[in-house]
Design a protein around this motif. Structure first.
Motif, PDB file in Angstrom:
ATOM      1  N   GLU A 194       0.838  -1.198   0.000  1.00 21.52           N
ATOM      2  CA  GLU A 194       0.000   0.000   0.000  1.00 21.52           C
ATOM      3  C   GLU A 194       0.873   1.249   0.000  1.00 21.52           C
ATOM      4  OE1 GLU A 194      -2.883   2.396  -0.402  1.00 21.52           O
ATOM      5  OE2 GLU A 194      -3.488   0.311  -0.061  1.00 21.52           O
ATOM      6  N   ARG A 195       0.611   2.156  -0.941  1.00 26.23           N
ATOM      7  CA  ARG A 195       1.428   3.362  -1.067  1.00 26.23           C
ATOM      8  C   ARG A 195       0.938   4.493  -0.175  1.00 26.23           C
ATOM      9  NH1 ARG A 195       1.823   5.441  -6.920  1.00 26.23           N
ATOM     10  NH2 ARG A 195       3.291   6.819  -5.841  1.00 26.23           N
ATOM     11  N   TYR A 196      -0.359   4.524   0.121  1.00 26.16           N
ATOM     12  CA  TYR A 196      -0.942   5.669   0.807  1.00 26.16           C
ATOM     13  C   TYR A 196      -1.261   5.343   2.266  1.00 26.16           C
ATOM     14  CZ  TYR A 196      -1.587   7.810  -3.787  1.00 26.16           C
ATOM     15  OH  TYR A 196      -1.378   8.358  -5.026  1.00 26.16           O
ATOM     16  N   VAL A 197      -1.222   6.382   3.086  1.00 23.73           N
ATOM     17  CA  VAL A 197      -1.687   6.307   4.465  1.00 23.73           C
ATOM     18  C   VAL A 197      -2.625   7.483   4.711  1.00 23.73           C
ATOM     19  CG1 VAL A 197       0.320   5.103   5.399  1.00 23.73           C
ATOM     20  CG2 VAL A 197       0.328   7.599   5.282  1.00 23.73           C
ATOM     21  N   THR A 198      -3.569   7.273   5.615  1.00 34.10           N
ATOM     22  CA  THR A 198      -4.473   8.339   6.041  1.00 34.10           C
ATOM     23  C   THR A 198      -3.909   8.984   7.295  1.00 34.10           C
ATOM     24  OG1 THR A 198      -6.401   7.215   5.105  1.00 34.10           O
ATOM     25  CG2 THR A 198      -6.803   8.882   6.796  1.00 34.10           C
ATOM     26  N   VAL A 199      -3.699  10.286   7.244  1.00 34.30           N
ATOM     27  CA  VAL A 199      -3.097  11.030   8.346  1.00 34.30           C
ATOM     28  C   VAL A 199      -4.208  11.750   9.108  1.00 34.30           C
ATOM     29  CG1 VAL A 199      -1.400  12.763   8.993  1.00 34.30           C
ATOM     30  CG2 VAL A 199      -1.010  11.337   6.978  1.00 34.30           C
ATOM     31  N   MET A 218      -1.588   7.570  11.982  1.00 34.12           N
ATOM     32  CA  MET A 218      -1.417   7.322  10.554  1.00 34.12           C
ATOM     33  C   MET A 218      -1.880   5.901  10.289  1.00 34.12           C
ATOM     34  SD  MET A 218       2.296   9.123   9.868  1.00 34.12           S
ATOM     35  CE  MET A 218       2.202   8.856   8.099  1.00 34.12           C
ATOM     36  N   VAL A 219      -2.870   5.759   9.404  1.00 32.03           N
ATOM     37  CA  VAL A 219      -3.492   4.466   9.137  1.00 32.03           C
ATOM     38  C   VAL A 219      -3.242   4.096   7.686  1.00 32.03           C
ATOM     39  CG1 VAL A 219      -5.613   3.125   9.322  1.00 32.03           C
ATOM     40  CG2 VAL A 219      -5.266   5.104  10.814  1.00 32.03           C
ATOM     41  N   GLU A 220      -2.894   2.847   7.468  1.00 26.43           N
ATOM     42  CA  GLU A 220      -2.624   2.381   6.110  1.00 26.43           C
ATOM     43  C   GLU A 220      -3.901   2.408   5.277  1.00 26.43           C
ATOM     44  OE1 GLU A 220      -0.464  -1.427   3.870  1.00 26.43           O
ATOM     45  OE2 GLU A 220      -0.711  -1.376   6.046  1.00 26.43           O
ATOM     46  N   GLY A 221      -3.807   2.952   4.058  1.00 22.63           N
ATOM     47  CA  GLY A 221      -4.959   3.096   3.176  1.00 22.63           C
ATOM     48  C   GLY A 221      -5.439   4.539   3.140  1.00 22.63           C
ATOM     49  N   ARG A 222      -6.336   4.845   2.175  1.00 19.76           N
ATOM     50  CA  ARG A 222      -6.811   6.225   2.050  1.00 19.76           C
ATOM     51  C   ARG A 222      -8.301   6.302   1.724  1.00 19.76           C
ATOM     52  NH1 ARG A 222      -4.936   8.579  -3.848  1.00 19.76           N
ATOM     53  NH2 ARG A 222      -5.264   6.683  -5.080  1.00 19.76           N
ATOM     54  N   LYS A 224     -12.583   6.084   2.591  1.00 22.96           N
ATOM     55  CA  LYS A 224     -13.492   6.511   3.648  1.00 22.96           C
ATOM     56  C   LYS A 224     -13.692   5.398   4.670  1.00 22.96           C
ATOM     57  CE  LYS A 224     -17.063   8.751   2.270  1.00 22.96           C
ATOM     58  NZ  LYS A 224     -18.399   9.068   1.688  1.00 22.96           N
ATOM     59  N   LYS A 225     -13.642   4.176   4.203  1.00 26.22           N
ATOM     60  CA  LYS A 225     -13.797   3.030   5.091  1.00 26.22           C
ATOM     61  C   LYS A 225     -12.677   2.971   6.122  1.00 26.22           C
ATOM     62  CE  LYS A 225     -14.243  -2.010   4.957  1.00 26.22           C
ATOM     63  NZ  LYS A 225     -14.266  -3.213   4.062  1.00 26.22           N
ATOM     64  N   VAL A 226     -11.465   3.322   5.714  1.00 27.77           N
ATOM     65  CA  VAL A 226     -10.329   3.315   6.631  1.00 27.77           C
ATOM     66  C   VAL A 226     -10.528   4.333   7.743  1.00 27.77           C
ATOM     67  CG1 VAL A 226      -7.867   3.829   6.814  1.00 27.77           C
ATOM     68  CG2 VAL A 226      -8.711   2.443   4.918  1.00 27.77           C
ATOM     69  N   PHE A 227     -10.997   5.529   7.384  1.00 25.28           N
ATOM     70  CA  PHE A 227     -11.205   6.572   8.389  1.00 25.28           C
ATOM     71  C   PHE A 227     -12.346   6.209   9.338  1.00 25.28           C
ATOM     72  CE2 PHE A 227     -13.271  10.702   9.499  1.00 25.28           C
ATOM     73  CZ  PHE A 227     -12.318  11.097  10.421  1.00 25.28           C
ATOM     74  N   LYS A 228     -13.425   5.635   8.819  1.00 19.64           N
ATOM     75  CA  LYS A 228     -14.528   5.228   9.680  1.00 19.64           C
ATOM     76  C   LYS A 228     -14.097   4.130  10.648  1.00 19.64           C
ATOM     77  CE  LYS A 228     -18.435   6.436   6.689  1.00 19.64           C
ATOM     78  NZ  LYS A 228     -19.622   5.911   5.959  1.00 19.64           N
ATOM     79  N   ALA A 229     -13.272   3.212  10.161  1.00 16.21           N
ATOM     80  CA  ALA A 229     -12.779   2.148  11.041  1.00 16.21           C
ATOM     81  C   ALA A 229     -11.910   2.727  12.155  1.00 16.21           C
ATOM     82  CB  ALA A 229     -11.996   1.122  10.228  1.00 16.21           C
TER      83      ALA A 229
END
Length: 243
Positions: A194-199, A218-222, A224-229
């Protein structure tokens, strides 16, 4: 010229004397090994590192199964990276005694958990030093690994594990957070993984004009599901607006 001479000839101020009484030099206390349950019995000072040979202070000769005292069988040496002194690696060679119970035939070792966790390559103080160096002093993992005398992966795994336990797993770190910012960041520049992370950033100090923003996670992925989790895992987060 007279003024210059007066400045040069001015006596130096005396150095402040220690307020506490002096004690006998102790390598265990200086290296903070006494609080790890270790004592130094030998040393080897090399040009680029220092080796301290240690014994475990607690006897640990009581059988954990039946409670009888065991008989010393042999000793094994465990290598641990410790806090660097003078920016040179300090390596602990801890000699751990193994016992055998004559009643139940169980074999066990002295308890080394106060000094290091199971299968760890860094002492507990070394892990704390590495985490502070990364978070507070903003040192790179490569520089931390060089100072500890370990591989990059070893230092990185130890810092990540300590960071998750002391920082991310602490519920108090989200106290007072009212405004957060979410953005994506490219952290891996390779074709694999995975190249992107959600900050996730705390913007409350910016809104209140009390200080700079603060990194929360910082969460792996980018997606909306990643942020909700992340919101479900950490706190009751409600999105009231976006900008």
């Amino acid at each position: 010229m007279e003024v210059l001479y007066a400045v040069i000839a001015k006596p130096k101020a005396r150095m402040s004397q220690p307020t506490s009484p002096l004690s006998t030099p102790c390598l265990d206390e200086f290296c903070r090994l006494d609080r790890l349950g270790l004592t130094v019995v030998g040393q080897q000072v090399a040009p680029d590192h220092t080796v301290l040979v240690c014994h475990v202070v607690a006897p640990g000769d009581v059988c954990p199964a039946c409670g009888q005292r065991g008989t010393a069988r042999d000793m094994v040496t465990r290598r641990l990276a410790h806090v660097p002194f003078g920016w040179w690696p300090t390596i602990l060679h801890v000699r751990v005694r193994r016992y055998r119970c004559s009643q139940c035939r169980k074999v066990w070792r002295q308890d080394l958990r106060p000094a290091a966790s199971a299968r760890a390559k860094l002492s507990r103080d070394a892990v704390t030093w590495a985490l502070r160096a990364l978070v507070i002093d903003r040192m790179s993992v490569a520089r931390i690994a060089q100072a500890l005398g370990v591989a990059w992966n070893t230092a990185n795994k130890a810092v990540l594990a300590a960071g998750r336990q002391l920082l991310i797993a602490d519920p108090a770190r989200l106290g007072g957070v009212e405004v957060i910012g979410v953005d994506e960041h490219v952290w891996r520049h390779t074709r694999h993984g995975e190249r992107y992370v959600t900050v996730i950033i705390d913007l409350t100090p910016i809104r209140d004009h009390t200080g700079p923003a603060r990194l929360l996670d910082m969460v792996e992925g980018r997606s909306k599901k990643v942020f909700k989790a992340w919101c479900r895992r950490t706190t009751s987060c409600v999105v009231v607006g976006t900008t």
